[in-house]
Design a protein around this motif. Structure first.
Motif: not given
Length: 170
Positions: A48-56
């Motif tokens: 994620c661009t916003g929080c750097d978590s995984i995008l599914m």
């Protein structure tokens, strides 16, 4: 279909277009163009661009020579369209807004034998007496119910709807 401006590079203008997503139909809208999904496969797509978590991934779409992958961040819940060329080279990313989900204005109506039969008996017993339930089923089958039980049951329709969000109409 309208020509899309994001074919070439990461700075080709995907941000200039409006992206929307219909969660019910799994359709991506670019401007006014509706693009149905060709796959609903779930994969990790990136970060994620916003929080750097995984995008599914939620769904996959094709627009001209591009592949659009609609994703949702597993952490912050942001939605993105990840844009790839036909060789799966990353082109761009665009934030997506969701189309509103329609909310039914009224509760589902139970007005047939099949609908009544589908209601768990425990729900009916929570509001109606045994005689009232028998009268409801008789009325639903177009048989002659015992009127006093049907009359009493009808007085409780509002309570049943309030508790179980089902509107009885017999």
């Amino acid at each position: 279909m309208k020509k899309f401006a994001f074919r070439g590079s990461a700075s080709s203008g995907a941000d200039d277009m409006e992206y929307k997503y219909d969660l019910n139909e799994k359709a991506l809208y670019i401007e006014e163009n509706r693009i149905p999904a060709y796959s609903m496969e779930k994969n990790e797509i990136g970060n994620c661009t916003g929080c750097d978590s995984i995008l599914m991934s939620l769904s996959y779409h094709t627009a001209e020579e591009n592949i659009m992958v609609v994703t949702k961040c597993a952490s912050c819940g942001a939605f993105y369209a990840n844009i790839y060329d036909s060789d799966w080279n990353w082109v761009d990313e665009a934030q997506i807004s969701l189309l509103p989900i329609p909310i039914p204005i009224s509760n589902p109506v139970v007005d047939s034998w099949e609908d009544l039969k589908a209601i768990p008996i425990k729900k009916l017993e929570a509001v109606f007496s045994k005689g009232e339930i028998e009268a409801l089923f008789a009325r639903a089958r177009d048989n002659t119910p015992i009127r006093q039980y049907l009359y009493r049951a009808r007085k409780k329709y509002g309570l049943f709807e309030e508790i179980f969000n089902l509107k009885l109409e017999f």
